[in-house]
Design an enzyme around this catalytic site. Structure first.
Site, PDB file in Angstrom:
ATOM      1  N   CYS A 180       1.361  11.070   6.364  1.00 26.97           N
ATOM      2  CA  CYS A 180       2.719  10.419   6.802  1.00 26.97           C
ATOM      3  C   CYS A 180       2.861  10.131   8.346  1.00 26.97           C
ATOM      4  CB  CYS A 180       3.992  10.999   6.231  1.00 26.97           C
ATOM      5  SG  CYS A 180       3.861  11.394   4.473  1.00 26.97           S
ATOM      6  N   CYS A 197       0.726  -1.299  -0.035  1.00 24.09           N
ATOM      7  CA  CYS A 197       0.037  -0.043  -0.284  1.00 24.09           C
ATOM      8  C   CYS A 197       0.707   1.208  -0.036  1.00 24.09           C
ATOM      9  CB  CYS A 197      -0.941  -0.055   1.245  1.00 24.09           C
ATOM     10  SG  CYS A 197      -2.200  -1.160   1.001  1.00 24.09           S
TER      11      CYS A 197
END
Lengths: 144, 237
Positions: A123, A49
């Site tokens: 992130c 992913c």
């Protein structure tokens, strides 16, 4: 005197000095976990992913505080910097309590990093989720 | 870890507001995966070249016959989802995430921007069924009155929940059709002035990155401890 440009110089960085420091000098990184004895482990995401994050924690039994927080990621500069900062936050000042660690947010991490571009927000999400998984793993394996 | 997947079948579809649709699914055996209010699923369209999928908060309560996501059609994934027909199948993860209250008895303060209202609908439905006395304060900031998704359901909930209040902040209308709506941006001060005990409440913030950041900072400045604040930001990669 004008500073000499380096090969990777891109002019005004999008990242703060703190982000750069944690990217170039990541704290608490665990490259080889084959012999590391952790009290709790959390893994989120998958390489397929695009991002993967693993977090290992050691917990001080008497105080219930995080004594060590190690991590490794298959991620970008922002993921590395934000998880490095997360590991510092989890262990500073005698270690974070487990209840507080479960409530650590991306906003708190980003604030300590001096900001991240909005498009890099995602992130910073994996780190705190992996920490939460590690705490839950510890609680499951050390239930009173 | 999100390593398990299901094929979810669309069982029903309802338009909530212009461009906003609630899609209700169950798996191929007509079962609903276990979840906690506040969790999300990742949706995958293999041909979309987005291997990580896209996350959507669940907007229904855990004990319903189907589970729902409420989608604003603004991007490739959301437009694809909105175009699904009853009986169509999508690939999705099992529910995941930690955006939920930590303490069962605490006062809940919910701050939403736009479609960030979705997980709170799940929590409010759950409260109606299980903790009707819990004090819940919902603050919803929207551009126009049309964006007040679930307004009728929430108005009805005020009659069923003893301690449920809702405040709307409408930013792009001078005379909104919502009664008693504020016509400006929401601030942390608004939340503080309407919350009886700031230190003991749990604050859940859901919406855009900018909204969650501003509210998180504002509430920290108001003295809310970090471990009483939890966020879920909606973002695109």
């Amino acid at each position: 005197m004008q500073k000499k440009n380096t090969l990777c110089d891109v002019g005004d960085w999008l990242y703060s000095e703190v982000v750069r420091d944690h990217f170039f000098n990541p704290r608490n990184l665990l490259i080889d976990d084959s012999t590391y004895e952790a009290d709790g482990i959390g893994v989120v995401g998958s390489p397929a992913c695009g991002d993967m994050m693993a977090v290992w924690i050691e917990v001080e039994k008497e105080t219930g505080r995080i004594r060590a927080c190690k991590w490794r990621t298959f991620g970008c500069a922002s993921a590395i910097a934000s998880t490095s900062m997360m590991s510092v936050m989890a262990t500073e000042d005698g270690g974070m309590t487990l209840s507080r660690a479960k409530r650590l947010t991306p906003e708190a991490i980003i604030e300590r990093l001096g900001g991240l571009p909005d498009r890099k927000y995602h992130c910073s999400v994996l780190g705190h989720q992996a920490l939460r998984e590690a705490v839950m793993d510890y609680e499951k394996n050390h239930a009173k | 870890m999100q390593s398990e997947f299901r094929n979810y079948v669309l069982r029903s579809k309802e338009t909530e507001a212009p461009g906003v649709t609630t899609l209700s699914f169950s798996d191929e055996s007509n079962a609903v995966p276990p979840f906690t209010s506040g969790q999300y699923i990742n949706v995958y369209f293999p041909e979309a070249h987005t291997p990580e999928g896209k996350a959507y908060s669940i907007s229904s309560a855990p004990d319903e016959q189907t589970f729902s996501i409420t989608v604003r059609a603004i991007g490739e994934f959301s437009n694809r989802l909105s175009a699904l027909r009853k009986g169509d199948t999508v690939r999705g993860s099992l529910p995941y995430g930690f955006f939920s209250p930590e303490n069962s008895g605490s006062d809940l303060v919910m701050l939403a921007s736009g479609i960030g209202i979705s997980p709170f609908r799940s929590m409010i439905r759950h409260a109606k069924a299980h903790t009707p006395l819990r004090r819940i304060s919902l603050f919803h900031t929207i551009r126009t009155s049309d964006d007040a998704v679930f307004r009728k359901e929430f108005r009805d909930a005020q009659g069923e929940l003893d301690n449920f209040s809702i405040s709307y902040f409408v930013t792009r209308e001078k005379t909104p059709s919502l009664s008693a709506a504020h016509t400006r941006r929401m601030t942390a001060e608004d939340v503080r002035s309407a919350t009886a005990d700031m230190r003991d409440a749990e604050f859940l913030i859901c919406g855009s990155i900018l909204f969650t950041r501003d509210m998180w900072r504002g509430l920290r400045r108001c003295g809310v401890p970090e471990d009483r604040l939890y966020t879920e930001a909606f973002f695109s990669r």
